[in-house]
Structure formats: C-alpha cells, structure tokens
Design a protein around this motif. Structure first.
Motif, mmCIF file in Angstrom:
data_model
loop_
_atom_site.group_PDB
_atom_site.id
_atom_site.type_symbol
_atom_site.label_atom_id
_atom_site.label_comp_id
_atom_site.label_asym_id
_atom_site.label_seq_id
_atom_site.Cartn_x
_atom_site.Cartn_y
_atom_site.Cartn_z
ATOM 1 N N ALA A 1 -4.703 1.607 -16.230
ATOM 2 C CA ALA A 1 -4.609 3.078 -16.354
ATOM 3 C C ALA A 1 -3.415 3.747 -15.650
ATOM 4 C CB ALA A 1 -5.716 3.897 -16.132
ATOM 5 N N TRP A 2 -2.967 2.716 -14.874
ATOM 6 C CA TRP A 2 -1.612 3.092 -14.090
ATOM 7 C C TRP A 2 -0.611 1.932 -13.759
ATOM 8 C CZ3 TRP A 2 -0.074 1.048 -9.285
ATOM 9 C CH2 TRP A 2 -0.693 -0.122 -8.758
ATOM 10 N N ARG A 3 0.537 1.947 -13.843
ATOM 11 C CA ARG A 3 1.754 1.003 -13.510
ATOM 12 C C ARG A 3 2.430 1.571 -12.035
ATOM 13 N NH1 ARG A 3 -0.983 -2.149 -14.241
ATOM 14 N NH2 ARG A 3 -1.261 -3.370 -15.979
ATOM 15 N N GLY A 4 2.034 2.569 -11.530
ATOM 16 C CA GLY A 4 2.807 2.747 -10.359
ATOM 17 C C GLY A 4 4.077 3.229 -10.765
ATOM 18 N N PRO A 5 4.918 3.439 -9.486
ATOM 19 C CA PRO A 5 6.288 3.669 -9.597
ATOM 20 C C PRO A 5 7.191 2.517 -10.175
ATOM 21 C CG PRO A 5 5.815 3.628 -7.306
ATOM 22 C CD PRO A 5 4.410 3.265 -8.144
ATOM 23 N N VAL B 1 -3.342 11.735 -1.595
ATOM 24 C CA VAL B 1 -3.333 10.252 -2.261
ATOM 25 C C VAL B 1 -4.291 9.329 -1.671
ATOM 26 C CG1 VAL B 1 -1.884 8.443 -2.817
ATOM 27 C CG2 VAL B 1 -0.944 10.595 -2.745
ATOM 28 N N LEU B 2 -5.298 8.735 -2.501
ATOM 29 C CA LEU B 2 -6.002 7.722 -1.855
ATOM 30 C C LEU B 2 -6.300 6.640 -2.720
ATOM 31 C CD1 LEU B 2 -9.285 10.446 -2.402
ATOM 32 C CD2 LEU B 2 -8.256 9.741 -0.435
ATOM 33 N N GLU C 1 -11.105 4.427 -1.063
ATOM 34 C CA GLU C 1 -11.121 5.754 -0.500
ATOM 35 C C GLU C 1 -11.745 6.896 -1.531
ATOM 36 O OE1 GLU C 1 -7.360 5.284 2.787
ATOM 37 O OE2 GLU C 1 -7.350 6.200 0.957
ATOM 38 N N TRP C 2 -11.044 6.651 -2.871
ATOM 39 C CA TRP C 2 -11.478 7.517 -3.601
ATOM 40 C C TRP C 2 -13.198 7.616 -4.096
ATOM 41 C CZ3 TRP C 2 -11.213 11.665 -6.802
ATOM 42 C CH2 TRP C 2 -12.085 11.598 -7.936
ATOM 43 N N SER C 3 -13.537 6.228 -4.176
ATOM 44 C CA SER C 3 -15.044 5.964 -4.719
ATOM 45 C C SER C 3 -15.889 6.563 -3.292
ATOM 46 C CB SER C 3 -15.356 4.328 -4.601
ATOM 47 O OG SER C 3 -14.775 4.042 -5.830
ATOM 48 N N ARG D 1 0.912 -0.930 0.070
ATOM 49 C CA ARG D 1 0.080 -0.011 0.027
ATOM 50 C C ARG D 1 0.891 1.309 0.011
ATOM 51 N NH1 ARG D 1 -3.311 0.357 -2.286
ATOM 52 N NH2 ARG D 1 -4.897 -0.708 -1.394
ATOM 53 N N GLU D 2 2.013 1.346 0.668
ATOM 54 C CA GLU D 2 2.861 2.407 0.766
ATOM 55 C C GLU D 2 3.593 2.683 -0.703
ATOM 56 O OE1 GLU D 2 6.834 3.930 3.296
ATOM 57 O OE2 GLU D 2 5.640 2.378 4.100
ATOM 58 N N ALA D 3 3.753 1.522 -1.180
ATOM 59 C CA ALA D 3 4.659 1.537 -2.578
ATOM 60 C C ALA D 3 3.614 2.108 -3.781
ATOM 61 C CB ALA D 3 5.355 0.345 -2.901
ATOM 62 N N TYR D 4 2.396 1.456 -3.638
ATOM 63 C CA TYR D 4 1.421 1.569 -4.653
ATOM 64 C C TYR D 4 0.111 1.849 -4.142
ATOM 65 C CZ TYR D 4 5.304 -1.004 -7.032
ATOM 66 O OH TYR D 4 6.402 -1.511 -7.275
ATOM 67 N N PRO D 5 -0.292 3.148 -4.134
ATOM 68 C CA PRO D 5 -1.459 3.534 -3.331
ATOM 69 C C PRO D 5 -2.707 2.961 -4.179
ATOM 70 C CG PRO D 5 -0.037 5.336 -3.192
ATOM 71 C CD PRO D 5 0.814 4.537 -4.143
ATOM 72 N N GLU D 6 -2.559 3.091 -5.583
ATOM 73 C CA GLU D 6 -3.606 2.954 -6.336
ATOM 74 C C GLU D 6 -4.139 1.356 -6.530
ATOM 75 O OE1 GLU D 6 -3.046 5.108 -9.869
ATOM 76 O OE2 GLU D 6 -3.600 7.021 -8.826
ATOM 77 N N MET D 7 -2.955 0.495 -5.882
ATOM 78 C CA MET D 7 -3.309 -1.049 -6.193
ATOM 79 C C MET D 7 -4.517 -1.512 -5.500
ATOM 80 S SD MET D 7 -0.827 -4.234 -4.806
ATOM 81 C CE MET D 7 0.524 -3.719 -6.045
#
Length: 256
Positions: free
Chosen positions: A124-128, A178-179, A183-185, A68-74
């Motif tokens: 739509a994302w691949r994170g850092p 950053v959500l 959390e975003w929904s 979760r810390e590395a990839y908030p959108e996962m």
C-alpha cells in the motif's frame, strides 16, 4: 513481498535467501550497508529489511537509522548475536521493529517476518523517491510540514488525537505524527483501550504475535519511542501512563 537482506556472511545469507524464496518472497541481497543503500536508491524501498548489526564499514545500526529516517513505514528486523544486548536496545531505539537472535531457525525467521507483515499494509506504500535514502545520510534539512488531519467520517477522535485506521495515520491537534508499523499497532491498541491498563504480556501478544519469544524490553523501548512523539514532555509522560509492575495505559483525559 520484497525483502532487503543485508548480511556479510555468505553462509547465513544463503540460508536466509533459500527460506525467503521458499515462502514466495523476493530477496534483495547486500553484503554491506553501503551496497544496501545503493540498491535501495536504484530499485526503491523494500517492504521489509533484514539487517545484520555487525557489518563492514557502516554498521547495521547506522543503516537502520538511515532507512528509518527515509522510510518510516518500512519494516525493519535486526539480526543480532547473543552477546549484543546493548545493540538490541539501541536498534529498537533507532526504529527497528524487531530483532532475531542468531542462530535462528527457518520457522522463527518466517514467524517474525509474518508477524511484522501483519502490522503493515504491504503493497500500500512505496515511500518517497529513492533519493530519499541518500538524503537521510546527509546533513538534515528542515522537514516539510505534515498534512493536517482530514475531516473524514473514517477518522476517530479522542481529543487532542485523531486516528484514521484505514490510512494508519495519527494526528495530535492538526499535526501528523509519523509512526513506524510497530508503533502504529501499539498506539492503536492503547487508544482502542483508552483508560484501561494493558499488561506488557498482552501488548507483546497483540502487537508482536502470540508466539513471540523475544524479551519484554521490546515493549518498553517502543513505548519510550512513542512518548517522544506524542508527549509534551516525554520525561514526565501524561498521555501514556506506566502502570508499575504491570504495563501501560492511555490516559482517558488525553492531557495536552
């Protein structure tokens, strides 16, 4: 859709693997948290991670926190045993989007994954860079300053908050918050209904899906997480108000 499956029991892993493949999903398997971290570092982040809580070595909770810390959108779903009530709450507080209680049926598993998929922009994302996972388990360094809110016509404003639905991003003043996907929904639902009381049951149905069979506490834990990010004083919330015995309300005046 890539699914990271971390489970040390081969029988359960095989059961889940078969059902993921039947649904045209690509499982990436690990029998421990350490192996999972190596796979993510080598191959990049999956779209969704299914993590057993009870793992040899690093626990599923520690793995959840690192991812979760590395990839908030996962997307993260925990696999839990019936007796692990406190672990479920801790997993949600660490950033898990959902949990499935063992034993579970193929139908329930796929419903939870599809529900989480709807809360995400899959692909739509691949994170850092993959090295970010290793960095998440190392001593923390100063985080880079988040991007300021753009002056785009697509951004909706409800001062001091600015919401970009197309990019699924939120700012308070000029600081990006950053959500996680869940959390975003939840934030979008409450912001769209600013000033209105929304019941826990409606939040559960709108965010987790109409046929969600989990506990209402998943709503309360996510609200608590969001308050840590948006409130000036989370112990005295002035933005997301509790409507006692009913649900929550985003304060129309947006104090702060």
């Amino acid at each position: 859709m890539k699914i990271l499956l971390v489970e040390d029991e081969e029988a359960i892993r095989g059961f889940v693997r078969i059902n993921l493949k039947r649904a045209d999903m690509e499982p990436i398997e690990a029998g421990s948290a350490e192996q999972a971290l190596r796979l993510v570092a080598e191959q990049g982040p999956p779209d969704i991670a299914l993590l057993d809580i009870m793992l040899p070595g690093l626990s599923g909770l520690e793995l959840c926190s690192a991812l979760r810390e590395a990839y908030p959108e996962m997307g993260i779903i925990m696999l839990t045993a019936k007796s692990q009530e406190q672990d479920k709450i801790e997993a949600l507080e660490l950033g898990a989007d959902d949990y499935i209680q063992k034993p579970f049926s193929p139908g329930e598993l796929m419903a939870r994954i599809r529900s989480l998929q709807r809360r995400m922009n899959i692909g739509a994302w691949r994170g850092p860079a993959p090295a970010a996972v290793a960095a998440a388990t190392a001593p923390s360094a100063a985080a880079p300053a988040p991007a300021s809110a753009p002056a785009s016509a697509a951004v909706r404003s409800g001062e001091p908050f600015r919401l970009a639905p197309g990019d699924r991003r939120l700012w308070k003043h000029d600081r990006e918050i950053v959500l996680t996907p869940t959390e975003w929904s939840l934030v979008k639902l409450l912001l769209d209904r600013r000033g209105q009381s929304v019941s826990r049951d409606e939040i559960l149905s709108e965010v987790w899906g109409r046929y969600y069979v989990g506990d209402l506490k998943v709503v309360d834990v996510n609200i608590r997480r969001i308050r840590q990010k948006v409130e000036d004083d989370p112990s005295e919330p002035a933005i997301i108000e509790t409507v006692w015995g009913f649900g929550y309300r985003w304060n129309r005046s947006d104090p702060g």
